[in-house]
Design a protein around this motif. Sequence first.
Motif, short mmCIF file in Angstrom:
data_model
loop_
_atom_site.label_atom_id
_atom_site.label_comp_id
_atom_site.label_asym_id
_atom_site.label_seq_id
_atom_site.Cartn_x
_atom_site.Cartn_y
_atom_site.Cartn_z
N PHE A 61 43.69 47.67 119.73
CA PHE A 61 43.81 46.28 120.19
C PHE A 61 44.91 46.15 121.24
O PHE A 61 44.74 45.50 122.26
N VAL A 62 46.05 46.77 120.99
CA VAL A 62 47.16 46.72 121.95
C VAL A 62 46.76 47.41 123.26
O VAL A 62 47.03 46.90 124.35
N ALA A 63 46.10 48.57 123.16
CA ALA A 63 45.67 49.28 124.37
C ALA A 63 44.68 48.44 125.16
O ALA A 63 44.73 48.39 126.39
N LEU A 64 43.77 47.78 124.47
CA LEU A 64 42.80 46.91 125.14
C LEU A 64 43.51 45.75 125.85
O LEU A 64 43.18 45.41 126.98
N GLY A 65 44.49 45.15 125.19
CA GLY A 65 45.25 44.06 125.80
C GLY A 65 46.01 44.51 127.04
O GLY A 65 46.03 43.81 128.05
N VAL A 66 46.64 45.66 126.97
CA VAL A 66 47.38 46.18 128.13
C VAL A 66 46.41 46.49 129.27
O VAL A 66 46.68 46.18 130.44
N PHE A 72 43.56 42.39 135.20
CA PHE A 72 43.72 41.02 135.69
C PHE A 72 44.74 40.97 136.82
O PHE A 72 44.52 40.34 137.85
N ALA A 73 45.87 41.65 136.65
CA ALA A 73 46.91 41.65 137.68
C ALA A 73 46.42 42.33 138.95
O ALA A 73 46.67 41.84 140.06
N THR A 74 45.72 43.43 138.81
CA THR A 74 45.19 44.14 139.98
C THR A 74 44.14 43.30 140.69
O THR A 74 44.12 43.20 141.90
N ASN A 75 43.25 42.69 139.92
CA ASN A 75 42.18 41.87 140.49
C ASN A 75 42.76 40.64 141.20
O ASN A 75 42.33 40.28 142.28
N LEU A 76 43.75 40.02 140.59
CA LEU A 76 44.37 38.84 141.19
C LEU A 76 45.11 39.22 142.47
O LEU A 76 45.05 38.51 143.47
N ALA A 77 45.79 40.34 142.44
CA ALA A 77 46.56 40.76 143.62
C ALA A 77 45.64 41.20 144.76
O ALA A 77 45.99 41.08 145.92
N SER A 78 44.45 41.71 144.43
CA SER A 78 43.55 42.19 145.47
C SER A 78 42.72 41.07 146.08
O SER A 78 42.11 41.26 147.12
#
Length: 178
Positions: A61-66, A72-78
């Motif tokens: 679960f933690v790995a999935l969240g990370v 999300f951060a990469t997609n938003l920045a791109s």
Amino acid sequence: MTNDTHRTPPTGPTPPESAVHTDLPEEDGPAPTAYRPPADRYGGAPGRGGRRALLIAGTAFVALGVGFAAWFATNLASDPVRAADVIGFDVVDSETITVTFSVTMTPGTTATCTLDALAPSYAQVGTREVVIGPVEESLTTYTVSIATSELATTGVLEGCTATSTSTGSPAGASTEMD
């Protein structure tokens, strides 16, 4: 009402040792034991397998969240167009409304923005597509006039889509578009 929990033992002579019977007859069968329900009645005994499964599930679960946060951060920045918001609007008359909006996008980007004029019933009474950019600064502000078929009471920005990211002549930080 008497308190029976604190009785004192009777006083008097103790019986002789020969009067104590130690050779009582044995009862049939084994001595009674404490009641134990069947082993599988309430599920198996907790073991290491349950804790191990919980640890594996928690780690996954933690790995999935990370992973989702990184995506999300990469997609938003791109995405070259990061934000577009209406700052305000002005109803000029029954046939015109002006909408002021800001767009945050990567410098050098050109975008197409769609704006709508809405009646009190939220029916669309006017629309306009505007090409903006290429921009020199990441935050730019624009004011656009929209022709309407009847009195509009609000102006909304449906969205902006990047059309190119090449650098060219900048459109300036605040532009009047009529």
